[in-house]
Design an enzyme around this catalytic site. Sequence first.
Site, PDB file in Angstrom:
ATOM      1  N   HIS A  34       0.865  -1.193   0.000  1.00 48.60           N
ATOM      2  CA  HIS A  34       0.000   0.000   0.000  1.00 48.60           C
ATOM      3  C   HIS A  34       0.891   1.227   0.000  1.00 48.60           C
ATOM      4  O   HIS A  34       2.140   1.103  -0.076  1.00 48.60           O
ATOM      5  CB  HIS A  34      -0.951  -0.025   1.200  1.00 48.60           C
ATOM      6  N   HIS A  37       4.187   1.288   1.998  1.00 45.63           N
ATOM      7  CA  HIS A  37       5.343   0.582   1.418  1.00 45.63           C
ATOM      8  C   HIS A  37       5.963   1.404   0.287  1.00 45.63           C
ATOM      9  O   HIS A  37       7.177   1.474   0.157  1.00 45.63           O
ATOM     10  CB  HIS A  37       4.905  -0.768   0.830  1.00 45.63           C
ATOM     11  N   GLN A 155       9.558  -2.873  15.623  1.00 50.64           N
ATOM     12  CA  GLN A 155      10.316  -3.612  14.611  1.00 50.64           C
ATOM     13  C   GLN A 155      11.507  -2.768  14.125  1.00 50.64           C
ATOM     14  O   GLN A 155      12.626  -3.274  13.984  1.00 50.64           O
ATOM     15  CB  GLN A 155       9.403  -3.971  13.436  1.00 50.64           C
ATOM     16  N   SER A 188      -2.627  -2.027   5.936  1.00 44.32           N
ATOM     17  CA  SER A 188      -3.476  -2.950   5.170  1.00 44.32           C
ATOM     18  C   SER A 188      -4.709  -3.337   5.999  1.00 44.32           C
ATOM     19  O   SER A 188      -5.736  -3.722   5.457  1.00 44.32           O
ATOM     20  CB  SER A 188      -2.695  -4.180   4.739  1.00 44.32           C
ATOM     21  N   ARG A 189      -4.612  -3.191   7.334  1.00 39.17           N
ATOM     22  CA  ARG A 189      -5.759  -3.555   8.181  1.00 39.17           C
ATOM     23  C   ARG A 189      -6.902  -2.532   8.093  1.00 39.17           C
ATOM     24  O   ARG A 189      -8.021  -2.848   8.494  1.00 39.17           O
ATOM     25  CB  ARG A 189      -5.324  -3.657   9.637  1.00 39.17           C
TER      26      ARG A 189
HETATM   27  O1  PAF Z   1       7.345  -5.504   8.216  1.00 38.63           O
HETATM   28  C1  PAF Z   1       7.253  -6.545   7.522  1.00 38.63           C
HETATM   29  O2  PAF Z   1       6.530  -6.602   6.526  1.00 38.63           O
HETATM   30  C2  PAF Z   1       8.029  -7.789   7.933  1.00 38.63           C
HETATM   31  O3  PAF Z   1       8.092  -7.930   9.307  1.00 38.63           O
HETATM   32  C3  PAF Z   1       9.441  -7.862   7.309  1.00 38.63           C
HETATM   33  C4  PAF Z   1      10.334  -6.736   7.819  1.00 38.63           C
HETATM   34  C5  PAF Z   1       9.354  -7.802   5.808  1.00 38.63           C
HETATM   35  C6  PAF Z   1      10.130  -9.181   7.689  1.00 38.63           C
HETATM   36  O4  PAF Z   1       9.417 -10.267   7.198  1.00 38.63           O
END
Ligand code: PAF
Length: 283
Positions: A34, A37, A155, A188-189
């Site tokens: 989306h 990204h 993350q 996306s949710r």
């Molecule tokens: O954020 C994501 O989409 C995933 O956690 C990643 C970083 C691609 C790892 O699979």
Amino acid sequence: MYQATSVTELRQYMQHWKDHGHSSAFIPTMGNLHGGHISLIEKGQSLCDRSICSIFVNPMQFGPNEDWDHYPRTLDRDIAQLEAVGCDLVYLPTASELYPDGLDRISHVQVTDLTDHYEGAHRPGHFTGVATVVLKLFNIVKPDISVFGKKDYQQYRVISKMVEDFNLDVQIIGQETTREDSGLATSSRNQYLDAEQKQKAALIYQLLQQTAQQVDKGERDFTMLRQRALENLDEAGFKTDYFCICNAETLLSATPEDRDLVILVTATLGQTRLLDNIEISLW
Ligand code: PAF
């Protein structure tokens, strides 16, 4: 746009670019792309000569009760979007090449301290799966930089810590969250929210902004600020997992002396679990 499915193929493209002195930006994804990204790809393109995106729905980061099988796979649409933004190479690894002996027989990357709370507590093992696959992808692609969305703040910090702890030769760039006009973080949710819920969901970012403003003005009673936000969310019908004012690097509860803060929130509306955060710099 070039496509590679094997490590050998991928490395040939990367070597060719390296030989020609081109720098490379890598954006790992699980597809179902989306606007958020696409902004990561654009960020990479603004910093490097070549952009590489991987699409791999990583089974290792899904818990036993999470639906890896039903994770949306929209490859044709993803590829069209990557073509449109001018991405140079899409890497589509196979699970059999990344995990030839299965998930149980591969070494794991455990990033200490940052992974036990928040999403880590909600999804045990999740960040081990993320860190392991990202380390593999970094070693395969060997990019100069890699761009991660700050929407998934924990993350982003986990990956930055892994890079620091293992002296990896890649620079991690955190990209600001893209938002709908209402302020709702792109995700996306969001497609699971009906019109009324979507309107309501904007409250999350409003509360983040209001709380950040209070901190900025000098309020240091974080417990009170947190409590007030939780009450607001509760009254509006959200089920809140956490609303925490944290040190932006360690993600531990903030102290009044901290200068770089982040407020992390996760709240569920109907069936949809929404994540967001806001950074506060007090320098
Ligand atoms: O954020 C994501 O989409 C995933 O956690 C990643 C970083 C691609 C790892 O699979």
